[in-house]
Design a protein around this motif. Structure first.
Motif, PDB file in Angstrom:
ATOM      1  N   ASN A  81     104.267 -30.654  80.620  1.00 35.74           N
ATOM      2  CA  ASN A  81     105.531 -30.372  79.950  1.00 35.74           C
ATOM      3  C   ASN A  81     106.696 -30.270  80.924  1.00 35.74           C
TER       4      ASN A  81
ATOM      5  N   MET B 206     106.833 -32.222  83.665  1.00 38.91           N
ATOM      6  CA  MET B 206     106.993 -33.512  84.319  1.00 38.91           C
ATOM      7  C   MET B 206     107.973 -34.407  83.552  1.00 38.91           C
ATOM      8  N   THR B 207     108.674 -35.225  84.274  1.00 40.51           N
ATOM      9  CA  THR B 207     109.562 -36.193  83.637  1.00 40.51           C
ATOM     10  C   THR B 207     108.736 -37.349  83.091  1.00 40.51           C
ATOM     11  N   ASP B 208     109.321 -38.116  82.181  1.00 42.86           N
ATOM     12  CA  ASP B 208     108.609 -39.261  81.594  1.00 42.86           C
ATOM     13  C   ASP B 208     108.199 -40.263  82.669  1.00 42.86           C
ATOM     14  N   SER B 209     109.066 -40.458  83.665  1.00 42.34           N
ATOM     15  CA  SER B 209     108.769 -41.429  84.716  1.00 42.34           C
ATOM     16  C   SER B 209     107.558 -41.010  85.534  1.00 42.34           C
ATOM     17  N   VAL B 210     107.426 -39.720  85.784  1.00 40.92           N
ATOM     18  CA  VAL B 210     106.279 -39.218  86.544  1.00 40.92           C
ATOM     19  C   VAL B 210     105.010 -39.319  85.714  1.00 40.92           C
ATOM     20  N   ARG B 211     105.102 -38.988  84.426  1.00 44.16           N
ATOM     21  CA  ARG B 211     103.926 -39.040  83.551  1.00 44.16           C
ATOM     22  C   ARG B 211     103.397 -40.462  83.392  1.00 44.16           C
ATOM     23  N   GLU B 212     104.242 -41.457  83.626  1.00 44.01           N
ATOM     24  CA  GLU B 212     103.822 -42.846  83.468  1.00 44.01           C
ATOM     25  C   GLU B 212     103.293 -43.465  84.762  1.00 44.01           C
TER      26      GLU B 212
END
Length: 249
Positions: free
Chosen positions: A51, A53-59
């Motif tokens: 929660n 983490m940014t979307d870019s990191v999660r991807e």
């Protein structure tokens, strides 16, 4: 291959900074052997971490990694560590397995250390030396930072054990436990501040009926062959004696 597994453990250690559900399981056999499993479920911590983490990191590929594997503890050690082990430490590591189940996108992160003790003497040695096994040094070498990996190795160093074919005794050494809290207390405080419980469960399955147990919080099954102790790290910090066990069987 080793680097992949070690990166998984590093992620687990990061998650431990928030919380971890711990389960100790002992399965005693008729011949005196015992299978021991220390399970660390960091799924709740992963949920909190994801929660943040940014979307870019999660991807990134690292967060998309999925693992469900078991490897021998000794074979995962680098030569620089295994060559420094004495004969007993080597035997203990060779008789232990490390299991990893990870799917960060599904908030799954579980690590377990498994060992088969051949008899009561072997079991006592394992429990008394688990915290000093060279995996701790291995993890510190890999992370290259001053992150305390001791909690993942269960902090068993603060127990005193007496184990025979007919009894399982362990008592917390309060001096050692307080020293442990000085190192790990900030992590537990962080979890508490985030309103995250840290369950701690101990399950002992015996091949013989239990004759006597001294812990009033422990639950004995109807057939007197299973002892279950459920508490939280918060309760243990307030009253370490909750983890004391004297079981005659």
């Amino acid at each position: 291959m080793k680097k992949i597994y070690l990166s998984v453990i590093f992620l687990a250690l990061l998650c431990f900074s928030s919380c971890v559900d711990i389960e100790e399981r002992y399965d005693f056999k008729q011949d005196g052997a015992c299978n021991v499993v220390y399970g660390f479920d960091m799924s709740k911590a992963v949920s909190v971490l994801m929660n943040l983490m940014t979307d870019s990191v999660r991807e990134t590929p690292q967060f998309g990694m999925v693992k469900d594997t078991t490897l021998n503890f000794y074979s995962a050690l680098p030569d620089s560590i295994s060559q420094k082990m004495n004969a007993e430490e080597m035997k203990m590591a060779q008789g232990s397995d490390l299991a990893i189940k990870m799917d960060l996108k599904k908030n799954i992160m579980k690590v377990s250390i498994k060992h088969e003790a051949k008899n009561a003497t072997d079991l006592q040695y394992y429990l008394q030396h688990l915290s000093s096994i060279s995996m701790n040094s291995q993890l510190n070498n890999v992370t290259k930072r001053s992150f305390d990996t001791q909690p993942l190795i269960t902090g068993q160093s603060y127990y005193t054990y007496e184990i025979t074919d007919h009894k399982f005794y362990r008592i917390i050494d309060k001096v050692k436990f307080n020293a442990f809290l000085k190192k790990a207390g900030s992590k537990f405080a962080m979890a508490k501040a985030m309103l995250i419980d840290m369950p701690y469960k101990v399950i002992l399955n015996f091949a013989k009926p239990v004759k006597k147990i001294n812990n009033s919080k422990a639950v004995l099954s109807a057939d007197r062959r299973r002892v279950t102790l459920v508490t939280t790290m918060d309760e243990v910090m307030k009253n370490p004696a909750l983890m004391n066990l004297k079981i005659d069987f």
